[in-house]
Scaffold this motif. Structure first.
Motif: not given
Length: 160
Positions: A49-54, A58-62
């Protein structure tokens, strides 16, 4: 209930704090669901996962992306994500154990309603449901069982 997401979030923190690591027997289905979710988030299909995908899945985990990306390649692998989440769960369990020990003023290994009201308001609020054997004391096992049941209810409500 007017704020089901808030209620779920309030339950999740203590649940993680008191949850035991999964038994091998039930781990396979959870791992399968986690791998499936990971695959859905992996929009470009590259296996990480790229940061954008995350951020999308999964916004909190990102918010912890840099910590999750242990090898600093700009991608989070499933193993990196799993290791990070396990570490956070372990820290939450430790914090929960410390909070329980602090709340257990008489050191008997369980909480009376008065002890729970002072230091563990979520347990106090649900004390009658937590105290499964109705002995007036809430043990860590009873808290774990209560939180597992609440998490199962929450998962069941999401699938309906």
């Amino acid at each position: 209930m007017r704020h089901p997401i808030l209620f779920a979030a309030l339950l999740l923190v203590p649940a993680v704090a008191f949850a035991e690591p999964p038994a091998d027997q039930g781990a396979a289905p959870r791992q399968g669901r986690a791998a499936e979710h990971f695959k859905k988030m992996d929009a470009d299909g590259n296996g990480s996962l790229s940061k954008a995908e995350m951020e999308k899945g999964m916004p909190r985990a990102a918010k912890d992306f840099d910590a999750i990306d242990a090898n600093k390649d700009g991608q989070a692998s499933h193993d990196e994500l799993r290791a990070h989440l396990r570490g956070k769960a372990q820290a939450a369990r430790q914090k929960g154990a410390e909070r329980f020990k602090q709340a257990d003023a008489d050191g008997n290994g369980s909480l009376s309603k008065a002890e729970a009201e002072k230091d563990m308001p979520m347990v106090a609020k649900n004390f009658d449901a937590v105290d499964a054997n109705k002995d007036g004391q809430a043990t860590t096992d009873e808290i774990r069982a209560f939180m597992r049941d609440k998490m199962k209810e929450r998962r069941g409500a999401r699938t309906m």
